[in-house]
Scaffold this motif. Sequence first.
Motif, PDB file in Angstrom:
ATOM      1  N   GLU A  78     -65.900-109.728 -29.613  1.00 51.31           N
ATOM      2  CA  GLU A  78     -65.128-110.811 -28.990  1.00 51.31           C
ATOM      3  C   GLU A  78     -64.399-110.251 -27.775  1.00 51.31           C
ATOM      4  N   LEU A  79     -64.752-110.743 -26.606  1.00 49.95           N
ATOM      5  CA  LEU A  79     -64.084-110.260 -25.381  1.00 49.95           C
ATOM      6  C   LEU A  79     -62.858-111.109 -25.033  1.00 49.95           C
ATOM      7  N   HIS A  80     -62.753-112.282 -25.661  1.00 51.05           N
ATOM      8  CA  HIS A  80     -61.627-113.208 -25.426  1.00 51.05           C
ATOM      9  C   HIS A  80     -61.498-113.595 -23.949  1.00 51.05           C
ATOM     10  N   LEU A  81     -62.636-113.773 -23.295  1.00 49.43           N
ATOM     11  CA  LEU A  81     -62.610-114.218 -21.898  1.00 49.43           C
ATOM     12  C   LEU A  81     -62.668-115.748 -21.897  1.00 49.43           C
ATOM     13  N   ASP A  82     -61.528-116.376 -22.123  1.00 46.21           N
ATOM     14  CA  ASP A  82     -61.550-117.835 -22.160  1.00 46.21           C
ATOM     15  C   ASP A  82     -61.150-118.464 -20.830  1.00 46.21           C
ATOM     16  N   SER A  83     -60.859-117.646 -19.834  1.00 47.71           N
ATOM     17  CA  SER A  83     -60.557-118.186 -18.491  1.00 47.71           C
ATOM     18  C   SER A  83     -60.794-117.075 -17.469  1.00 47.71           C
ATOM     19  N   ALA A  84     -60.938-117.473 -16.203  1.00 52.09           N
ATOM     20  CA  ALA A  84     -61.159-116.474 -15.155  1.00 52.09           C
ATOM     21  C   ALA A  84     -59.983-115.486 -15.074  1.00 52.09           C
ATOM     22  N   PRO A  85     -58.719-115.961 -15.112  1.00 54.01           N
ATOM     23  CA  PRO A  85     -57.608-115.000 -15.046  1.00 54.01           C
ATOM     24  C   PRO A  85     -57.629-113.987 -16.198  1.00 54.01           C
ATOM     25  N   ARG A  86     -58.156-114.413 -17.388  1.00 53.52           N
ATOM     26  CA  ARG A  86     -58.217-113.460 -18.499  1.00 53.52           C
ATOM     27  C   ARG A  86     -59.129-112.283 -18.152  1.00 53.52           C
ATOM     28  N   ALA A  87     -60.171-112.554 -17.368  1.00 55.43           N
ATOM     29  CA  ALA A  87     -61.090-111.477 -16.992  1.00 55.43           C
ATOM     30  C   ALA A  87     -60.382-110.437 -16.129  1.00 55.43           C
ATOM     31  N   LEU A  88     -59.323-110.877 -15.420  1.00 53.49           N
ATOM     32  CA  LEU A  88     -58.609-109.957 -14.531  1.00 53.49           C
ATOM     33  C   LEU A  88     -57.411-109.314 -15.215  1.00 53.49           C
ATOM     34  N   LYS A  89     -57.235-109.609 -16.492  1.00 51.71           N
ATOM     35  CA  LYS A  89     -55.983-109.298 -17.195  1.00 51.71           C
ATOM     36  C   LYS A  89     -55.445-107.889 -16.944  1.00 51.71           C
ATOM     37  N   ASP A  90     -56.279-106.884 -17.147  1.00 50.19           N
ATOM     38  CA  ASP A  90     -55.757-105.519 -17.062  1.00 50.19           C
ATOM     39  C   ASP A  90     -55.883-104.913 -15.670  1.00 50.19           C
TER      40      ASP A  90
END
Length: 490
Positions: free
Chosen positions: A475-487
């Motif tokens: 589970e990568l928990h990429l539920d939105s574009a900003p989540r992909a940029l989280k770290d």
Amino acid sequence: MPNLTIDGRSVEVPAGTTLLEAAQRLGIYIPRYCYHPKLSVSGSCRMCLVEVEKAPKLVTACSTEAAEGMRVLTASEKVRQARRDVLEYLLINHPLDCPICDQAGECGLQDYYMDYSLRKSRFEAEDKILRQKRRAAGPYLMLDNERCILCTRCVRFCGEVTKTAELEVMERGDRSFIDLKEGRALDNGYSLNIADLCPVGAFTSRDFRFKARAWFLKRTPTICLGCATGCEIEAHHYEGTIYRLVPHPNAETNTWLCDHGRMTYKAVRAGDRLGKALIRKGLIDLEPALRETATRLEEAKGAAAVLGSPWLSVEDNAALARLAKDSVKTANYCFDFSAEQGIKDGILVNKDPAPNTAGTRTVKALYGGLSLEEFTGLLAGGKIKILITEAKAYGLVKAAAEAAGIRLIIFARNRGEAPAAAYAVLPYASYFETEGTFVNYQGLRRMTAAAVEPPQGIKPLWAVVNKLASYSGAELHLDSAPRALKDMDF
Ligand code: SF4
Ligand code: SF4
Ligand code: FES
């Protein structure tokens, strides 16, 4: 720094400022046809006439420099009468084309007639001088001489911006007309700017012709991904279809657009646009295609590799990095892209055809990975059985992957982009359909905006990666574009 008053308001301007520009500083609009802030002054249309106290006659605001103590009137009765007269003169021989003219709704003649004239013509339709009607003037432009008001913006653009000088004014007086020099065509790579520049419907876009009425179009500001320059644009669309791209002039990147960039919207509704995935060239829904891909990845175990792409957004590259590290659990990945960057033609087009080479550096900084050279060597070494990447980035390692007979999982929006040998082709939303972060060659970070909806069932690439990972048990928990940029340090 001359001080002057315009319509009773004082303004101080740098020496050399014209009355038109000085008025603009006060928010006073002076109508104009031939004036353009990025072209030389021609002072030919007379639409910008203003009254200057003690001057014997009206002067053109676009070509008269402000001087100390000048008192200027831009809306006196004398000025208003002059505008009506200029419009009457320009309209004497103008055809009654508005119902079939693509410029209708954004035409300088229509607008100023409503603003400053509203006068009935004293000329009968049958007295009008007829000129040459529509003819192709290059791959993207149509020219209608009858509609031309001889402002010469088009001539100056070709002389001063592209420096290709295809156009000239032929004949003299009321016989004057714009024409191509013998044997020339408007194919200078920037020709569609002329359709924007032309204040009337004389030069129109062959691509946009008769497709949509200007007043129906919605405008979405976004960026062009045709190269690393990253020009600011507006996508003009109506009922889910993009009809044209026009420049969004700004100080950082662009006043104009190149013709190649203008046409990038075509892929969105092209006949080969993928609405489903492909497995061994057969169309299949995305979900079973992702399950199949997950199975193949599982089989390959440590022999899978992931390659990012400078044609993808930072979010989508970050999602691919997460896929490699947290789902495929491999160190065989690469986000190392470099290319010579800079304007190659002195106008706009960049040496780097990829829009996000600079953006991939931030992904590499966070997730590390192999250099492109190491990655290519790894593919050539024969230990890799399956490669996941984006269609254009695949071109960077194609020779090594082909020689090693590697199974390909390719992200592509159009069938024509994907290599024929791909085992699986996974579709994703174009950047006219979803947001994405791109960093241009100057380091400017900007986002695309969704102007239209993707085809049914098609999702952003980060969301497809998220699903693929979940089928592989992660589970990568990429539920939105900003989540992909989280770290990301961004
Ligand atoms: S074709 Fe358009 S831009 Fe060129 S001179 Fe005529 S009105 Fe001006
Ligand atoms: S120069 Fe590059 S970014 Fe600008 S319009 Fe052309 S392709 Fe697009
Ligand atoms: S805008 Fe000044 S003469 Fe045309």
